[in-house]
Enzyme design. Sequence first.
Site, PDB file in Angstrom:
ATOM      1  N   GLU A 177       0.806  -1.225   0.000  1.00 45.15           N
ATOM      2  CA  GLU A 177       0.000   0.000   0.000  1.00 45.15           C
ATOM      3  C   GLU A 177       0.838   1.273   0.000  1.00 45.15           C
ATOM      4  O   GLU A 177       0.314   2.353   0.314  1.00 45.15           O
ATOM      5  CB  GLU A 177      -0.976   0.019   1.185  1.00 45.15           C
ATOM      6  N   ASP A 197      -8.286   3.665   4.659  1.00 40.33           N
ATOM      7  CA  ASP A 197      -8.701   2.388   5.220  1.00 40.33           C
ATOM      8  C   ASP A 197      -9.177   1.512   4.056  1.00 40.33           C
ATOM      9  O   ASP A 197      -9.716   2.020   3.080  1.00 40.33           O
ATOM     10  CB  ASP A 197      -9.879   2.639   6.164  1.00 40.33           C
ATOM     11  N   LYS A 199     -11.628  -0.175   3.795  1.00 38.06           N
ATOM     12  CA  LYS A 199     -13.094  -0.137   3.633  1.00 38.06           C
ATOM     13  C   LYS A 199     -13.526   0.978   2.662  1.00 38.06           C
ATOM     14  O   LYS A 199     -14.648   1.004   2.206  1.00 38.06           O
ATOM     15  CB  LYS A 199     -13.778   0.094   4.983  1.00 38.06           C
ATOM     16  N   SER A 264      -9.643  -4.336  16.685  1.00 33.52           N
ATOM     17  CA  SER A 264      -9.410  -5.700  16.188  1.00 33.52           C
ATOM     18  C   SER A 264      -7.923  -5.984  16.106  1.00 33.52           C
ATOM     19  O   SER A 264      -7.496  -7.123  16.240  1.00 33.52           O
ATOM     20  CB  SER A 264     -10.002  -5.874  14.782  1.00 33.52           C
ATOM     21  N   HIS A 267      -2.238  -2.690  17.440  1.00 30.64           N
ATOM     22  CA  HIS A 267      -1.106  -1.799  17.134  1.00 30.64           C
ATOM     23  C   HIS A 267      -1.794  -0.443  17.009  1.00 30.64           C
ATOM     24  O   HIS A 267      -2.706  -0.302  16.181  1.00 30.64           O
ATOM     25  CB  HIS A 267      -0.434  -2.201  15.818  1.00 30.64           C
ATOM     26  N   LEU A 268      -1.351   0.542  17.778  1.00 29.50           N
ATOM     27  CA  LEU A 268      -2.140   1.772  17.872  1.00 29.50           C
ATOM     28  C   LEU A 268      -2.409   2.430  16.526  1.00 29.50           C
ATOM     29  O   LEU A 268      -1.484   2.633  15.731  1.00 29.50           O
ATOM     30  CB  LEU A 268      -1.476   2.787  18.802  1.00 29.50           C
ATOM     31  N   HIS A 269      -3.658   2.718  16.279  1.00 26.66           N
ATOM     32  CA  HIS A 269      -4.058   3.425  15.052  1.00 26.66           C
ATOM     33  C   HIS A 269      -5.267   4.293  15.368  1.00 26.66           C
ATOM     34  O   HIS A 269      -6.020   4.014  16.296  1.00 26.66           O
ATOM     35  CB  HIS A 269      -4.358   2.433  13.923  1.00 26.66           C
TER      36      HIS A 269
HETATM   37  P1  M7G Z   1      -9.754  -1.702  14.363  1.00 28.67           P
HETATM   38  O1  M7G Z   1     -10.296  -0.663  15.273  1.00 28.67           O
HETATM   39  O2  M7G Z   1      -8.530  -2.446  14.853  1.00 28.67           O
HETATM   40  O3  M7G Z   1     -10.804  -2.806  14.019  1.00 28.67           O
HETATM   41  O4  M7G Z   1      -9.433  -0.958  13.004  1.00 28.67           O
HETATM   42  P2  M7G Z   1     -12.083  -2.924  13.113  1.00 28.67           P
HETATM   43  O5  M7G Z   1     -11.596  -3.557  11.829  1.00 28.67           O
HETATM   44  O6  M7G Z   1     -12.931  -3.904  13.881  1.00 28.67           O
HETATM   45  O7  M7G Z   1     -12.668  -1.572  12.964  1.00 28.67           O
HETATM   46  C1  M7G Z   1      -8.622  -1.457  12.018  1.00 28.67           C
HETATM   47  C2  M7G Z   1      -8.919  -0.696  10.745  1.00 28.67           C
HETATM   48  O8  M7G Z   1      -7.970  -1.084   9.764  1.00 28.67           O
HETATM   49  C3  M7G Z   1     -10.305  -1.034  10.190  1.00 28.67           C
HETATM   50  O9  M7G Z   1     -11.010   0.157   9.912  1.00 28.67           O
HETATM   51  C4  M7G Z   1     -10.007  -1.872   8.948  1.00 28.67           C
HETATM   52  O10 M7G Z   1     -10.957  -1.677   7.920  1.00 28.67           O
HETATM   53  C5  M7G Z   1      -8.639  -1.370   8.541  1.00 28.67           C
HETATM   54  N1  M7G Z   1      -7.828  -2.387   7.857  1.00 28.67           N
HETATM   55  C6  M7G Z   1      -7.741  -3.690   8.164  1.00 28.67           C
HETATM   56  N2  M7G Z   1      -6.858  -4.301   7.325  1.00 28.67           N
HETATM   57  C7  M7G Z   1      -6.505  -5.703   7.388  1.00 28.67           C
HETATM   58  C8  M7G Z   1      -6.376  -3.346   6.464  1.00 28.67           C
HETATM   59  C9  M7G Z   1      -5.428  -3.386   5.400  1.00 28.67           C
HETATM   60  O11 M7G Z   1      -4.824  -4.403   5.034  1.00 28.67           O
HETATM   61  N3  M7G Z   1      -5.182  -2.183   4.790  1.00 28.67           N
HETATM   62  C10 M7G Z   1      -5.833  -1.032   5.155  1.00 28.67           C
HETATM   63  N4  M7G Z   1      -5.546   0.078   4.481  1.00 28.67           N
HETATM   64  N5  M7G Z   1      -6.724  -0.987   6.149  1.00 28.67           N
HETATM   65  C11 M7G Z   1      -6.998  -2.139   6.812  1.00 28.67           C
END
Ligand code: M7G
Length: 329
Positions: A177, A197, A199, A264, A267-269
């Site tokens: 990415e 993201d 999504k 989910s 790792h802090l985001h």
């Molecule tokens: P989260 O709060 O850990 O969990 O957010 P959630 O998925 O239950 O909301 C992780 C965020 O990373 C989510 O909004 C996912 O859509 C996004 N995400 C997950 N993956 C595996 C990827 C990825 O491979 N690339 C990108 N760009 N975003 C991702």
Amino acid sequence: MADSAAKREIDSVGSDELSHKVKKAKGDSENGQGEVGKESENVLSGFKTSSVLSDSAREKNIFVRGKLADQDAVVILEKTPIREDALAELFSGSRLRLEMRNDIYSTYRLQAPPHLNEIKTTVVCPATEKHVKKYQRQESFLVEETGEDYQSITLPYIQKQSFSIQWVYNILEKKAEADRIVYEDPDPEVGFVLLPDFKWDQKQVDDLYLIAIVHQRDIRSLRDLTSEHLPLLQNIFQKGKEAILQRYKLPASKLRVYLHYQPSYYHLHVHFTKLGYEAPGCGVERAHFLADVIQNLQSDPHYYKTRTLFFPLRADDGLLSKFKEAGRL
Ligand code: M7G
């Protein structure tokens, strides 16, 4: 137009790397960089559906479990919003079939040109049991977690059970990415990478969704934050808003900036979504405004170590069982 249509498909399907991965055993490849931008072979042609995990007529999506080259996979199909800039072509270039006419009312089935009729497709392969659970529609329960519960129940559980965060490291190391990065501050202490993201298909700002992933690797979640992290959080807040204003012309007053607890991926985001877009997980039971997090840490350096935090867990989440076993539910 055809180019960008192809790009979107490949971005969401996960590129040629996916077919490579599908053929190889799990963990064989850690590198997520594929040939983004080119039309991909249809890795889904051999997909065998085993069950529908959930679907929504309103959100126009379906989450499907199945097998892809003998590996467990989850495929998410989602109709994309109709864009204003596509209207002229949609009206002039489509075929119409009349369904009914009555007085001043008529309904049609409109068959749009294929490139205006794409389905955003996300593939998780190999998918773990945890992915299946994440996407399965289920009843959820609100859990009350004290600081002690976190240490004795949640932390030991997430240390054993959480999702792999290889995809996060691929982003930070520019192995995946890299071409999607909107902004980066490379500083190892306060730096982060801001990117769309997965999504968000980036076709319209109405459902804008970016994530800021921090370079520091030892901050799992909100619970690990103390006042020491204020420079990091303030940097993400400030520079993230500036980058979004510059790239997407959206001012801070149009943004919802928040963290999930529980996330989910540990790792802090930080999530940046457009105000008014009901992004999954933006409800009060899971989202914590970054502005509030900053203020809470300013007034109490150990706020998130000691506070009782509430969050929903799905019925078959292993963490829910741990809370039940400990008599906390
Ligand atoms: P989260 O709060 O850990 O969990 O957010 P959630 O998925 O239950 O909301 C992780 C965020 O990373 C989510 O909004 C996912 O859509 C996004 N995400 C997950 N993956 C595996 C990827 C990825 O491979 N690339 C990108 N760009 N975003 C991702």
